[in-house]
Design a protein around this motif. Structure first.
Motif, PDB file in Angstrom:
ATOM      1  N   ILE A  50      43.204  55.247  39.260  1.00 33.96           N
ATOM      2  CA  ILE A  50      43.831  54.784  40.495  1.00 33.96           C
ATOM      3  C   ILE A  50      42.810  54.722  41.625  1.00 33.96           C
ATOM      4  O   ILE A  50      42.857  53.821  42.472  1.00 33.96           O
ATOM      5  CB  ILE A  50      45.009  55.706  40.876  1.00 33.96           C
ATOM      6  N   LEU A  51      41.861  55.655  41.636  1.00 35.86           N
ATOM      7  CA  LEU A  51      40.784  55.617  42.638  1.00 35.86           C
ATOM      8  C   LEU A  51      39.956  54.341  42.483  1.00 35.86           C
ATOM      9  O   LEU A  51      39.580  53.713  43.480  1.00 35.86           O
ATOM     10  CB  LEU A  51      39.894  56.845  42.503  1.00 35.86           C
ATOM     11  N   ALA A  52      39.688  53.958  41.233  1.00 33.78           N
ATOM     12  CA  ALA A  52      38.936  52.721  40.991  1.00 33.78           C
ATOM     13  C   ALA A  52      39.696  51.505  41.518  1.00 33.78           C
ATOM     14  O   ALA A  52      39.112  50.608  42.139  1.00 33.78           O
ATOM     15  CB  ALA A  52      38.647  52.567  39.497  1.00 33.78           C
ATOM     16  N   LEU A  53      41.023  51.455  41.289  1.00 33.66           N
ATOM     17  CA  LEU A  53      41.835  50.352  41.814  1.00 33.66           C
ATOM     18  C   LEU A  53      41.788  50.344  43.341  1.00 33.66           C
ATOM     19  O   LEU A  53      41.642  49.284  43.965  1.00 33.66           O
ATOM     20  CB  LEU A  53      43.286  50.476  41.345  1.00 33.66           C
ATOM     21  N   ARG A  54      41.923  51.502  43.932  1.00 33.23           N
ATOM     22  CA  ARG A  54      41.959  51.614  45.392  1.00 33.23           C
ATOM     23  C   ARG A  54      40.649  51.142  46.013  1.00 33.23           C
ATOM     24  O   ARG A  54      40.643  50.303  46.926  1.00 33.23           O
ATOM     25  CB  ARG A  54      42.226  53.077  45.774  1.00 33.23           C
ATOM     26  N   TRP A  55      39.558  51.693  45.538  1.00 39.92           N
ATOM     27  CA  TRP A  55      38.268  51.391  46.166  1.00 39.92           C
ATOM     28  C   TRP A  55      37.840  49.944  45.945  1.00 39.92           C
ATOM     29  O   TRP A  55      37.244  49.332  46.828  1.00 39.92           O
ATOM     30  CB  TRP A  55      37.217  52.363  45.648  1.00 39.92           C
ATOM     31  N   ASN A  56      38.147  49.394  44.780  1.00 40.66           N
ATOM     32  CA  ASN A  56      37.811  47.981  44.561  1.00 40.66           C
ATOM     33  C   ASN A  56      38.694  47.051  45.393  1.00 40.66           C
ATOM     34  O   ASN A  56      38.249  45.981  45.808  1.00 40.66           O
ATOM     35  CB  ASN A  56      37.925  47.639  43.075  1.00 40.66           C
ATOM     36  N   GLU A  57      39.939  47.443  45.645  1.00 46.28           N
ATOM     37  CA  GLU A  57      40.820  46.655  46.508  1.00 46.28           C
ATOM     38  C   GLU A  57      40.305  46.649  47.942  1.00 46.28           C
ATOM     39  O   GLU A  57      40.282  45.610  48.608  1.00 46.28           O
ATOM     40  CB  GLU A  57      42.233  47.243  46.461  1.00 46.28           C
ATOM     41  N   LEU A  58      39.863  47.809  48.436  1.00 51.96           N
ATOM     42  CA  LEU A  58      39.508  47.944  49.850  1.00 51.96           C
ATOM     43  C   LEU A  58      38.026  47.697  50.139  1.00 51.96           C
ATOM     44  O   LEU A  58      37.647  47.563  51.312  1.00 51.96           O
ATOM     45  CB  LEU A  58      39.874  49.358  50.334  1.00 51.96           C
ATOM     46  N   TYR A  59      37.209  47.629  49.110  1.00 48.27           N
ATOM     47  CA  TYR A  59      35.754  47.608  49.274  1.00 48.27           C
ATOM     48  C   TYR A  59      35.225  46.623  50.322  1.00 48.27           C
ATOM     49  O   TYR A  59      34.351  46.975  51.126  1.00 48.27           O
ATOM     50  CB  TYR A  59      35.085  47.333  47.922  1.00 48.27           C
ATOM     51  N   VAL A 104      53.376  39.754  39.871  1.00 46.79           N
ATOM     52  CA  VAL A 104      52.968  39.039  41.081  1.00 46.79           C
ATOM     53  C   VAL A 104      52.707  40.045  42.195  1.00 46.79           C
ATOM     54  O   VAL A 104      53.433  41.029  42.343  1.00 46.79           O
ATOM     55  CB  VAL A 104      54.064  38.033  41.518  1.00 46.79           C
ATOM     56  N   TYR A 105      51.686  39.785  42.996  1.00 45.23           N
ATOM     57  CA  TYR A 105      51.307  40.644  44.112  1.00 45.23           C
ATOM     58  C   TYR A 105      51.002  42.068  43.650  1.00 45.23           C
ATOM     59  O   TYR A 105      51.620  43.037  44.039  1.00 45.23           O
ATOM     60  CB  TYR A 105      52.397  40.661  45.191  1.00 45.23           C
ATOM     61  N   LEU A 106      50.019  42.171  42.759  1.00 43.24           N
ATOM     62  CA  LEU A 106      49.469  43.454  42.345  1.00 43.24           C
ATOM     63  C   LEU A 106      47.991  43.476  42.732  1.00 43.24           C
ATOM     64  O   LEU A 106      47.410  42.433  43.023  1.00 43.24           O
ATOM     65  CB  LEU A 106      49.630  43.644  40.830  1.00 43.24           C
ATOM     66  N   PRO A 107      47.349  44.636  42.760  1.00 42.34           N
ATOM     67  CA  PRO A 107      45.923  44.676  43.120  1.00 42.34           C
ATOM     68  C   PRO A 107      45.097  43.736  42.255  1.00 42.34           C
ATOM     69  O   PRO A 107      45.239  43.700  41.024  1.00 42.34           O
ATOM     70  CB  PRO A 107      45.552  46.140  42.871  1.00 42.34           C
ATOM     71  N   ALA A 108      44.221  42.978  42.892  1.00 46.13           N
ATOM     72  CA  ALA A 108      43.417  41.978  42.175  1.00 46.13           C
ATOM     73  C   ALA A 108      42.551  42.623  41.100  1.00 46.13           C
ATOM     74  O   ALA A 108      42.398  42.080  39.997  1.00 46.13           O
ATOM     75  CB  ALA A 108      42.551  41.205  43.170  1.00 46.13           C
ATOM     76  N   SER A 141      52.901  46.611  52.960  1.00 48.05           N
ATOM     77  CA  SER A 141      51.461  46.741  53.244  1.00 48.05           C
ATOM     78  C   SER A 141      50.631  47.249  52.072  1.00 48.05           C
ATOM     79  O   SER A 141      49.463  47.586  52.250  1.00 48.05           O
ATOM     80  CB  SER A 141      51.264  47.691  54.434  1.00 48.05           C
ATOM     81  N   GLY A 142      51.218  47.323  50.877  1.00 50.97           N
ATOM     82  CA  GLY A 142      50.436  47.789  49.738  1.00 50.97           C
ATOM     83  C   GLY A 142      51.317  48.395  48.666  1.00 50.97           C
ATOM     84  O   GLY A 142      52.496  48.053  48.534  1.00 50.97           O
ATOM     85  N   ILE A 163      47.961  52.966  48.051  1.00 49.12           N
ATOM     86  CA  ILE A 163      46.879  51.981  48.174  1.00 49.12           C
ATOM     87  C   ILE A 163      47.264  50.875  49.162  1.00 49.12           C
ATOM     88  O   ILE A 163      48.119  50.038  48.860  1.00 49.12           O
ATOM     89  CB  ILE A 163      46.566  51.347  46.804  1.00 49.12           C
ATOM     90  N   PRO A 164      46.635  50.830  50.336  1.00 51.96           N
ATOM     91  CA  PRO A 164      46.889  49.705  51.244  1.00 51.96           C
ATOM     92  C   PRO A 164      46.303  48.419  50.655  1.00 51.96           C
ATOM     93  O   PRO A 164      45.271  48.451  49.977  1.00 51.96           O
ATOM     94  CB  PRO A 164      46.152  50.101  52.525  1.00 51.96           C
ATOM     95  N   SER A 165      46.944  47.301  50.892  1.00 50.54           N
ATOM     96  CA  SER A 165      46.390  46.024  50.435  1.00 50.54           C
ATOM     97  C   SER A 165      45.191  45.652  51.301  1.00 50.54           C
ATOM     98  O   SER A 165      45.129  45.989  52.487  1.00 50.54           O
ATOM     99  CB  SER A 165      47.446  44.931  50.476  1.00 50.54           C
ATOM    100  N   ALA A 166      44.248  44.938  50.710  1.00 49.93           N
ATOM    101  CA  ALA A 166      43.026  44.565  51.427  1.00 49.93           C
ATOM    102  C   ALA A 166      43.337  43.737  52.666  1.00 49.93           C
ATOM    103  O   ALA A 166      42.753  43.949  53.739  1.00 49.93           O
ATOM    104  CB  ALA A 166      42.099  43.796  50.485  1.00 49.93           C
ATOM    105  N   HIS A 167      44.275  42.790  52.542  1.00 47.50           N
ATOM    106  CA  HIS A 167      44.548  41.914  53.686  1.00 47.50           C
ATOM    107  C   HIS A 167      45.209  42.677  54.833  1.00 47.50           C
ATOM    108  O   HIS A 167      45.082  42.298  55.999  1.00 47.50           O
ATOM    109  CB  HIS A 167      45.395  40.708  53.253  1.00 47.50           C
ATOM    110  N   THR A 168      45.922  43.778  54.518  1.00 43.20           N
ATOM    111  CA  THR A 168      46.518  44.608  55.568  1.00 43.20           C
ATOM    112  C   THR A 168      45.428  45.263  56.404  1.00 43.20           C
ATOM    113  O   THR A 168      45.467  45.249  57.649  1.00 43.20           O
ATOM    114  CB  THR A 168      47.423  45.687  54.963  1.00 43.20           C
TER     115      THR A 168
END
Length: 387
Positions: free
Chosen positions: A124-133, A361-365, A286-287, A220-225
């Protein structure tokens, strides 16, 4: 006449005749008690002796459910948030998006710090950091060798740090030793670690008006947020993020009520890292919050014993591997609890397993781009490895 009289004679008179008029008061009392018991047959007594113990045992087994179901009787719902509509589309300019939210666009974006306490959620940390990077100035992570419940814990991030080598220039990592105070309220240890995270943020170089994301790893906040908030002026000093709430994977969508994640415009001496309600404003959709979203059954067991609500593990069989796997695939509750709601309508509406969602649909890229690696998080993939 005498036969009729005796047919309707009082019980006390009958007992007096049976037990004797001249008996002592104690003997008379016992005689009356025996007379009363004669009115109940053996089956009735046996029924009472069975029902009362079963009732007590039922309360012991399901007392927690009874308490949660009756919660609306003594606890009122919290004050509702003021929800801000959230607008986003990749083909709309940032200036337009800021205006749609009632804000103005800045000449340059704010710096953003993402700070988390880490336990064992590597995937989950990997998903989070790659989403927000793309939008984070500094990632701040604090790890302890102790759980909130004072159990010893390996430094999992430190041992997997090579996986996040691409982030090293933007990473501030800290380790704190646990206090290992058995029997202490787990929330005390949690608060202790959050205070240490405040200190780590200052080491990372946070300054006034920088944005600080306060949330658990699995919120996990979405990147666009985050991109919206860093580019827009006049945003609230503290704003909570409404997240889509999932359990076990993105197959089980619980609701859209996750609210603990927040974003703060940092102010020296005032901003403190916390995980409770700190404002009345929330930004819609927002995520994602993916709770207990683990690859291995062993990780489920570890968290059940390690996190602040460890009191929910009321029976040892809750930690049985086969039971946990069955619970995951049914979308049921790991702790056999009722929904934590404030009205009978919502409690009854959420009772039973969570309905499956087949939407991706609308999941972390990063999740979709690495679907084979993280397939256990996708709809239809509930089977877990034991670990």
């Amino acid at each position: 006449m005498s036969d009729g009289y005796y047919n309707f004679k009082k019980t006390d008179d009958i007992c007096d005749e049976v037990c004797g008029q001249q008996a002592s008061r104690a003997a008379l009392t016992m005689s009356r008690l025996r007379c009363m018991l004669r009115e109940y047959d053996i089956r009735t007594c046996a029924f009472l002796f069975m029902v009362i113990p079963l009732f007590i045992f039922g309360v012991y087994l399901h007392g927690q459910k009874i308490t949660y179901f009756l919660r609306p009787l003594w606890e009122s719902p919290p004050k509702p948030f003021h929800e801000i509509p959230h607008y986003y589309h990749e083909n709309v300019t940032m200036e337009t998006l800021c205006n749609l939210h009632g804000w103005k666009i800045r000449e340059s974006p704010r710096r953003v710090f993402d700070a988390v306490l880490f336990s064992n959620e590597i995937d989950i940390l990997a998903l989070r950091w790659n989403e927000l990077y793309p939008y984070i100035t500094q990632f701040v992570l604090l790890e302890s060798n102790s759980t909130f419940t004072s159990l010893p814990k390996p430094l999992l991030f430190a041992s997997n740090r090579q996986q996040f080598k691409f982030m090293e220039p933007r990473l501030t990592y800290g380790m704190i030793g646990g206090r290992f105070r058995k029997g202490e309220n787990p929330f005390v240890e949690e608060a202790y670690q959050r205070v240490a995270l405040d200190q780590l943020l200052r080491i990372a170089g946070i300054e006034d008006d920088d944005l600080l994301i306060m949330s658990d790893v699995d919120e996990i906040p979405s990147a666009h947020t985050i991109n919206l908030l860093r580019w827009c002026d006049d945003i609230p000093p503290v704003i909570h993020l409404q997240l889509r709430n999932y359990l076990y994977s993105f197959e089980y969508h619980v609701d859209n009520k996750s609210w603990r994640a927040s974003v703060h415009r940092y102010k020296t001496g005032e901003t403190r890292y916390a995980h409770y309600r700190q404002a009345d404003i929330i930004l819609s959709d927002s995520g994602w919050h993916c709770s207990f979203c683990f690859r291995y059954i062993s990780e489920f067991i570890f968290k059940m014993k390690a996190y602040s609500h460890t009191d929910r593990v009321r029976f040892s069989h809750y930690l049985d591997v086969k039971r946990i796997q069955d619970v995951i695939c049914r979308g049921a509750d790991l702790f056999d609890m009722l929904p934590e709601e404030y009205t009978f309508k919502e409690i009854i509406g959420k009772m039973g397993p969570i309905p499956r969602s087949y939407s991706g649909v609308y999941l972390p890229a990063y999740l979709l781009n690495n679907a084979e690696k993280y397939k256990y998080l996708l709809p239809g993939k509930c089977k877990r490895e034991t670990g």
